[in-house]
Scaffold this motif. Sequence first.
Motif, PDB file in Angstrom:
ATOM      1  N   LYS A 187      69.366  70.898  11.569  1.00 37.60           N
ATOM      2  CA  LYS A 187      70.164  70.010  10.723  1.00 37.60           C
ATOM      3  C   LYS A 187      70.188  70.495   9.271  1.00 37.60           C
ATOM      4  O   LYS A 187      71.071  70.147   8.513  1.00 37.60           O
ATOM      5  CB  LYS A 187      69.581  68.591  10.818  1.00 37.60           C
ATOM      6  N   VAL A 223      73.759  74.481   6.345  1.00 39.57           N
ATOM      7  CA  VAL A 223      74.834  73.962   5.510  1.00 39.57           C
ATOM      8  C   VAL A 223      76.143  74.005   6.293  1.00 39.57           C
ATOM      9  O   VAL A 223      76.973  74.859   6.109  1.00 39.57           O
ATOM     10  CB  VAL A 223      74.955  74.797   4.213  1.00 39.57           C
ATOM     11  N   LEU A 224      76.279  73.066   7.204  1.00 37.90           N
ATOM     12  CA  LEU A 224      77.514  72.894   7.967  1.00 37.90           C
ATOM     13  C   LEU A 224      77.940  71.449   7.816  1.00 37.90           C
ATOM     14  O   LEU A 224      77.143  70.536   8.015  1.00 37.90           O
ATOM     15  CB  LEU A 224      77.292  73.189   9.453  1.00 37.90           C
ATOM     16  N   SER A 225      79.190  71.268   7.474  1.00 41.45           N
ATOM     17  CA  SER A 225      79.676  69.895   7.390  1.00 41.45           C
ATOM     18  C   SER A 225      79.849  69.348   8.808  1.00 41.45           C
ATOM     19  O   SER A 225      79.808  70.090   9.786  1.00 41.45           O
ATOM     20  CB  SER A 225      81.001  69.844   6.634  1.00 41.45           C
ATOM     21  N   GLU A 226      80.042  68.057   8.905  1.00 43.21           N
ATOM     22  CA  GLU A 226      80.184  67.433  10.220  1.00 43.21           C
ATOM     23  C   GLU A 226      81.446  67.914  10.940  1.00 43.21           C
ATOM     24  O   GLU A 226      81.445  68.095  12.152  1.00 43.21           O
ATOM     25  CB  GLU A 226      80.197  65.906  10.077  1.00 43.21           C
ATOM     26  N   GLU A 257      82.827  70.896  10.568  1.00 46.58           N
ATOM     27  CA  GLU A 257      82.548  72.252  11.037  1.00 46.58           C
ATOM     28  C   GLU A 257      81.686  72.219  12.284  1.00 46.58           C
ATOM     29  O   GLU A 257      81.907  72.988  13.224  1.00 46.58           O
ATOM     30  CB  GLU A 257      81.850  73.059   9.943  1.00 46.58           C
ATOM     31  N   ARG A 258      80.716  71.334  12.307  1.00 46.47           N
ATOM     32  CA  ARG A 258      79.867  71.183  13.485  1.00 46.47           C
ATOM     33  C   ARG A 258      80.705  70.773  14.701  1.00 46.47           C
ATOM     34  O   ARG A 258      80.497  71.285  15.807  1.00 46.47           O
ATOM     35  CB  ARG A 258      78.823  70.095  13.241  1.00 46.47           C
ATOM     36  N   ASP A 287      76.916  62.374  11.808  1.00 50.56           N
ATOM     37  CA  ASP A 287      77.168  61.436  10.728  1.00 50.56           C
ATOM     38  C   ASP A 287      78.665  61.187  10.614  1.00 50.56           C
ATOM     39  O   ASP A 287      79.392  61.971  10.013  1.00 50.56           O
ATOM     40  CB  ASP A 287      76.616  61.998   9.413  1.00 50.56           C
ATOM     41  N   ALA A 313      80.350  60.679   7.081  1.00 45.80           N
ATOM     42  CA  ALA A 313      80.685  61.849   6.271  1.00 45.80           C
ATOM     43  C   ALA A 313      82.157  62.216   6.425  1.00 45.80           C
ATOM     44  O   ALA A 313      82.735  62.857   5.552  1.00 45.80           O
ATOM     45  CB  ALA A 313      79.803  63.029   6.660  1.00 45.80           C
ATOM     46  N   TRP A 314      82.767  61.823   7.533  1.00 44.81           N
ATOM     47  CA  TRP A 314      84.179  62.140   7.752  1.00 44.81           C
ATOM     48  C   TRP A 314      85.084  61.361   6.816  1.00 44.81           C
ATOM     49  O   TRP A 314      86.195  61.786   6.537  1.00 44.81           O
ATOM     50  CB  TRP A 314      84.572  61.853   9.178  1.00 44.81           C
ATOM     51  N   LYS A 365      84.603  60.834   3.734  1.00 43.78           N
ATOM     52  CA  LYS A 365      84.543  61.415   2.392  1.00 43.78           C
ATOM     53  C   LYS A 365      85.383  62.695   2.343  1.00 43.78           C
ATOM     54  O   LYS A 365      84.867  63.779   2.131  1.00 43.78           O
ATOM     55  CB  LYS A 365      83.097  61.719   2.012  1.00 43.78           C
ATOM     56  N   GLU A 369      87.629  65.188   0.638  1.00 47.36           N
ATOM     57  CA  GLU A 369      87.982  65.569  -0.719  1.00 47.36           C
ATOM     58  C   GLU A 369      89.438  66.027  -0.755  1.00 47.36           C
ATOM     59  O   GLU A 369      90.070  66.246   0.263  1.00 47.36           O
ATOM     60  CB  GLU A 369      87.044  66.677  -1.189  1.00 47.36           C
TER      61      GLU A 369
END
Length: 122
Positions: free
Chosen positions: A28, A31-34, A36-37, A92, A95-96, A98, A100
């Motif tokens: 975990k 450094v991969l965003s959700e 990307e995971r 998570d 996190a989706w 958010k 940007e």
Amino acid sequence: MIDLIKLLFAILYPTFMGFVFLSAFIPKKEVLSELERLALSFLIGCGLLTLEMFLLGTARIKLVLPNILIASAIILVLPFYFGIKNKALTLDLKAWTKIEKFKWYELILSALIFAKIIFVFI
């Protein structure tokens, strides 16, 4: 309606397989965003499913859904155990939300992907 269920299964099943496999081998802390995971999970799951079906076919086992699900369960035992042990089997969803602001090239790429998806469905 049955076609929609089949479509959801065809997308969610490889994604789940890949997510379990990815969670077991990428901690975990990476450094991969959700998103990307999730994308990597689908690709890894499709690869695993393809390899599994190839091996089942070479073993002359019929490619029916119960056989594929049993083989997948056997394959995912160790990654699932390591994913639970490392506490990496979490997703998570907050996190989706958010998202940007997209850059111009991301908008163009997203529009092309969306157009391709619409073309496939039409």
